[in-house]
Design an enzyme around this catalytic site. Structure first.
Site, PDB file in Angstrom:
ATOM      1  N   GLU B  51       0.865  -1.181   0.000  1.00 49.61           N
ATOM      2  CA  GLU B  51       0.000   0.000   0.000  1.00 49.61           C
ATOM      3  C   GLU B  51       0.899   1.228   0.000  1.00 49.61           C
ATOM      4  O   GLU B  51       1.749   1.372   0.875  1.00 49.61           O
ATOM      5  CB  GLU B  51      -0.854   0.059   1.270  1.00 49.61           C
ATOM      6  CG  GLU B  51      -1.724  -1.158   1.501  1.00 49.61           C
ATOM      7  CD  GLU B  51      -2.390  -1.122   2.872  1.00 49.61           C
ATOM      8  OE1 GLU B  51      -2.987  -2.128   3.254  1.00 49.61           O
ATOM      9  OE2 GLU B  51      -2.290  -0.086   3.576  1.00 49.61           O
ATOM     10  N   ASP B  62      -4.475   8.809  11.611  1.00 52.78           N
ATOM     11  CA  ASP B  62      -3.130   8.317  11.846  1.00 52.78           C
ATOM     12  C   ASP B  62      -2.565   8.807  13.163  1.00 52.78           C
ATOM     13  O   ASP B  62      -2.802   9.938  13.575  1.00 52.78           O
ATOM     14  CB  ASP B  62      -2.217   8.742  10.695  1.00 52.78           C
ATOM     15  CG  ASP B  62      -2.536   7.950   9.431  1.00 52.78           C
ATOM     16  OD1 ASP B  62      -2.425   6.714   9.496  1.00 52.78           O
ATOM     17  OD2 ASP B  62      -2.919   8.559   8.422  1.00 52.78           O
TER      18      ASP B  62
END
Ligand SMILES: Cc1ncc(COP(=O)(O)O)c(C=O)c1O
Lengths: 410, 269
Positions: B51, B62
C-alpha cells in the site's frame, strides 16, 4: 428558491446534504457512534421532556432570552443605519456556544455516555463545554491548538478551573483545524464512553443540522424582538462566520423572509487577496474536510491550506456545509473582513457603547459598519454579537498598546 | 468477479496455506526516490501486497508515527503526480505484486475522481483503500474504479454491527480491511481480542479474504494474527524503521529486514 420556503424542514436531506454539501465522510470506526447521535437526536426532538429540560436550562442557567440592544452612538458611524445587537455575549459563559453545548450535554446523558471531548479555537466552546460537564458531572477533555492556548490564555484557565483537562495541540498549524483532528483521534479510540461535542455547524451529519437547531433560538428570539421594537423586519442580518454556528443560528429563522439580506463576515486576516486569511467561502473551493463536503481552503492536490486570522474562533480553513449551500443558492452573501477592520470595530463599540465584543463578533460589527454606509439611515441592521471580549484583552492590549510602557503594534 | 492482480496474489498466499503480508509506506518519505526504494524493499523482504500512502495535511486517522512521515513528505513537496510515479516505478519493478494506494478522500476528490482512477490504472496500480470514504459516499468512486479494473478495499471496524458489515463487504472487492483496534494507526504491544471476533463476523458476510491491521510490529504478532486472518497489514512499524534510521540506505535495509522477519511470521505453523 422554492426549497427555501420553510425553515428547518427541508434541509438537510436524510443523508445530511444541503444541496451538494454536507454528507458523512468518516471512518468506519465512527459510523456507529455518529448514527447513534443522529438517532438519539431524532428521539430527543420528539420527546417533550427533552425540550422542556433544555428550555429550563436556557432560561434559568444561560439567562435567555438574550436582550436586543439599540446602539445609537455606534449607529452614527454606520452611515446612520439603525444597528441592533443580539446580545449573545450576555449568555452565561459569555458567548452563543452554550446554546449548543447544553443541547448536546442533555443528549450525551440520554446516550449513557460519561465523557465529553471537544475542540476549541477561541476557547468559548471549550469553556461552555467544561461548564456543562461540571454541571452534569461528565469527564471533560478539550483540545486546543497551541497557538490558541497562548492567545486565549484566560479561557484555558477558565476551563481548568471548571475541572476540564486542556490538551494543547502541537501538530499542523496548531490552531482550530488541528484541534479538531486531535479530537477525532481521541473519539475513534474512546467512542464507547465518549461523546464528541462538536462546537460548530460543520462535521459529519447530523452535526451541521443539530448544532444549527440548538442555535436557532438566537434567530427566533431576535426576529420577534426586532418586530416588537421596530414594527418591521430588519433589512439585513449580519454575523461572523468561523465554522458558522452563530450565523446559522441567527440566519435560520429569516431564511423565508426574502427581503432580509443575510450577510456572513469571514475573517480576511491581512486581506482576502493576501496569503494570510481565513476567508473560506470567498477564496476556497468545494472539497471534504472534517467529515463533510463544503468549501475548503486547499491547494490543487487537495491539501488543506493553513488559515490566518487575529481571531482564534474564525481561524479555520473550512466552514459549515449549510453556508456553502446558502452561498451557492445566493440566499446569503459572504464578505471578507480584515484583522484591522475588525479591531477598529472592536474599539469603536467599546468607546461608543461601553460594550467590549469578542474579536470574532467584531468582524460582524465591521461588516455592519460597511453595510450601514451602503444602505444609509433608513436601514435597520441586526447584528449577532456572538461573544464578549474579556478573553481578547491581551491581544487587544498588544494591538492598541494598552499596557503601561508598551507601544501598540497599530 | 474477474480475477485481479490483488485477488491473484492473495489466492497464491492462501494456496501456500498461509496469510499474506501486506506492507504500507507513504510516498515521498523520506524523499520520492527514497520512498520508492523503501517500498521496493518491502517487496524484496517478502511483502505480497503493498500500500502506497498519499501523504495528507490532515491525517485524522493516523497516529504520531505516520503523521510525522506525512509531514516530512509534504514539506519535501510531494505531489499526487509523485505518488503516481511511485506506484508506476514499484509496479514496473515488481509486475506480479499488487500496488494499492491508501488515501484520504479529499485529494482524490480534488484531483478528479475519474481522472485519479484512470491515472492510477495507467500507472499500474491495483486499487485503492479510502479510509474516510464510507460506502454511502462511494458510488462515484466505485463506478470509476470499476471502469478501470481497480479494486476498492473497504475498511471494517470492531464497532461495525453485523448488518453494517454485510453492506460494507458487499460494496468492496479484493479483500476486506479489518482495522481491528479502535484507535488511530500506530504499533501496539498486544494483539487483543477484538480482532479475531471481527474477522469471524466479517467472514460470515463475505467470501472476500479478510486482512487485519492493528499495529503489528514483529514476527510473533504477525504469526498470531496470521492464525485467524487471510492477511496481516503492517504500516507504522515500517515507517518507524525509516524514521529511526541514521540515513536512507540504513532505513531501506531495516525495512527489508523487518519485512523478511514478518514474512517468517505469516508462514509459522
Ligand atoms: C464569540 C465567538 N463568536 C464566533 C465564533 C465562531 O464560531 P461560529 O462561526 O461557529 O459561530 C466563536 C468561536 O470560537 C466565538 O467564540
Amino acid at each position: 428558491m422554492s426549497e427555501l420556503n420553510l425553515p428547518g424542514t427541508q434541509v438537510p436531506d436524510s443523508r445530511g446534504y444541503f444541496g451538494a454539501y454536507g454528507g458523512r465522510f468518516i471512518p468506519e470506526a465512527l459510523v456507529a457512534a455518529v448514527e447513534q447521535v443522529a438517532e438519539e437526536y431524532e428521539k430527543a426532538k420528539a420527546d417533550p421532556a427533552f425540550a422542556a429540560e433544555l428550555d429550563a436550562l436556557l432560561k434559568d442557567y444561560t439567562g435567555r432570552p438574550s436582550p436586543l440592544t439599540d446602539v445609537h452612538r455606534f449607529s452614527a458611524e454606520a452611515g446612520g443605519a439603525r444597528v441592533l445587537l443580539k446580545r449573545e455575549d450576555l449568555n452565561h459563559t459569555g458567548s452563543h456556544k452554550i446554546n449548543n453545548v447544553l443541547g448536546q450535554a442533555l443528549l450525551t446523558r440520554r446516550m449513557g455516555k460519561t465523557r465529553i471531548i471537544a475542540e476549541t479555537g477561541a476557547g468559548q466552546h471549550g469553556v461552555a463545554t467544561a461548564t456543562a460537564c461540571a454541571l452534569f458531572g461528565f469527564d471533560c477533555t478539550i483540545y486546543m491548538g497551541e497557538v490558541d492556548t497562548q492567545r486565549q490564555a484566560l479561557n484555558v484557565a477558565r476551563m481548568r478551573m471548571l475541572g476540564a483537562e486542556v490538551i494543547p495541540v502541537k501538530s499542523g498549524s496548531r490552531t482550530l483545524k488541528d484541534a479538531i483532528n486531535e479530537a477525532f483521534r481521541d473519539w475513534v479510540a474512546n467512542v464507547d464512553s465518549t461523546h464528541y461535542l462538536f462546537g460548530t455547524v460543520a462535521g459529519p451529519h447530523p452535526f451541521p443540522m443539530m448544532v444549527r437547531d440548538f442555535h436557532r433560538v438566537i434567530g427566533i428570539e431576535a426576529r420577534q424582538q426586532v418586530l416588537d421594537r421596530t414594527g418591521r423586519l430588519p433589512d439585513a442580518v449580519v454575523a461572523c462566520v468561523g465554522g458558522g454556528s452563530n450565523a446559522m443560528g441567527i440566519f435560520h429563522e429569516f431564511i423565508p423572509d426574502a427581503g432580509v439580506r443575510l450577510i456572513g463576515c469571514e475573517a480576511a486576516g491581512d486581506g482576502a487577496d493576501t496569503p494570510k486569511h481565513a476567508a473560506t467561502l470567498t477564496k476556497g473551493d468545494p472539497g471534504v474536510l472534517h467529515g463533510s463536503r463544503t468549501y475548503v481552503l486547499q491547494d490543487e492536490d487537495g491539501q488543506t491550506i493553513e488559515s490566518h486570522s487575529i481571531s482564534a474562533g474564525l481561524d479555520y480553513p473550512g466552514v459549515g456545509p449549510e453556508h456553502a449551500w446558502l452561498k451557492d443558492t445566493g440566499r446569503a452573501e459572504y464578505r471578507p473582513v480584515t484583522d484591522r477592520a475588525a479591531m477598529e470595530a472592536l474599539r469603536l463599540l467599546s468607546r461608543t457603547e461601553g460594550i467590549i465584543p469578542a474579536i470574532e463578533s467584531a468582524h460582524a460589527l465591521a461588516g455592519a459598519l460597511e453595510l450601514g454606509r451602503e444602505l444609509g439611515p433608513e436601514a435597520t441592521i441586526l447584528v449577532s454579537l456572538s461573544g464578549r471580549g474579556d478573553k481578547d484583552m491581551h491581544t487587544a492590549a498588544e494591538y492598541f498598546g494598552l499596557y503601561d510602557d508598551a507601544e501598540g503594534t497599530n | 468477479m474477474a480475477d485481479t492482480k490483488l485477488t491473484t496474489a492473495l489466492a497464491a498466499a492462501k494456496a501456500e496455506g498461509r496469510a499474506a503480508l501486506i506492507g504500507y509506506l507513504p510516498a515521498g518519505f523520506p524523499t520520492v526516490d527514497g520512498g520508492i526504494a523503501a517500498i521496493n524493499a518491502l517487496i524484496e523482504g517478502g511483502c505480497d501486497v503493498v500500500e502506497v500512502g498519499l501523504p495528507h495535511s490532515d491525517p485524522v486517522l493516523d497516529g504520531a508515527v505516520i503523521q510525522t512521515a506525512d509531514d516530512i513528505a509534504l514539506r519535501g513537496g510531494v505531489k499526487i503526480k509523485d505518488v503516481l510515479r511511485t506506484v508506476a516505478e514499484v509496479a514496473a519493478a515488481h509486475p506480479a505484486v499488487p500496488v494499492l494506494v491508501m488515501t484520504y478522500w479529499n485529494p482524490v476528490d480534488r484531483y478528479g475522481v475519474a481522472r485519479f482512477a484512470a491515472d492510477l490504472a495507467a500507472a499500474g496500480g491495483a486499487g485503492c483503500i479510502l479510509p474516510d470514504l464510507p460506502v454511502e459516499e462511494a458510488a462515484e468512486w466505485r463506478k470509476a474504479a470499476g471502469e478501470h479494473g481497480l479494486d476498492t478495499v473497504f475498511v471494517v471496524a470492531p464497532s461495525s454491527k453485523d448488518a453494517r458489515l454485510a453492506e460494507v463487504t458487499a460494496a468492496g472487492s479484493g479483500f476486506v480491511y479489518a482495522a481491528a483496534v479502535m484507535g488511530v494507526t500506530g504499533t501496539r504491544s498486544a494483539v487483543g481480542n477484538l480482532a479475531e471476533d471481527l474477522v469471524a463476523r466479517t467472514r460470515a458476510t463475505t467470501a472476500l479474504p479478510v486482512c487485519v491491521g492493528l499495529g503489528v510490529s514483529n514476527a510473533d504478532q504477525a504469526a498470531e494474527v496470521a492464525a485467524f486472518a487471510d492477511g496481516v497489514i503492517v504500516g507504522s512499524a515500517f515507517v518507524k524503521r525509516l524514521l529511526d534510521a541514521a540515513d536512507p540506505e540504513a532505513g531501506t535495509a531495516a525495512v527489508r529486514a523487518l519485512a523478511a522477519d514478518l514474512a517468517t511470521g505469516v508462514r509459522r505453523k
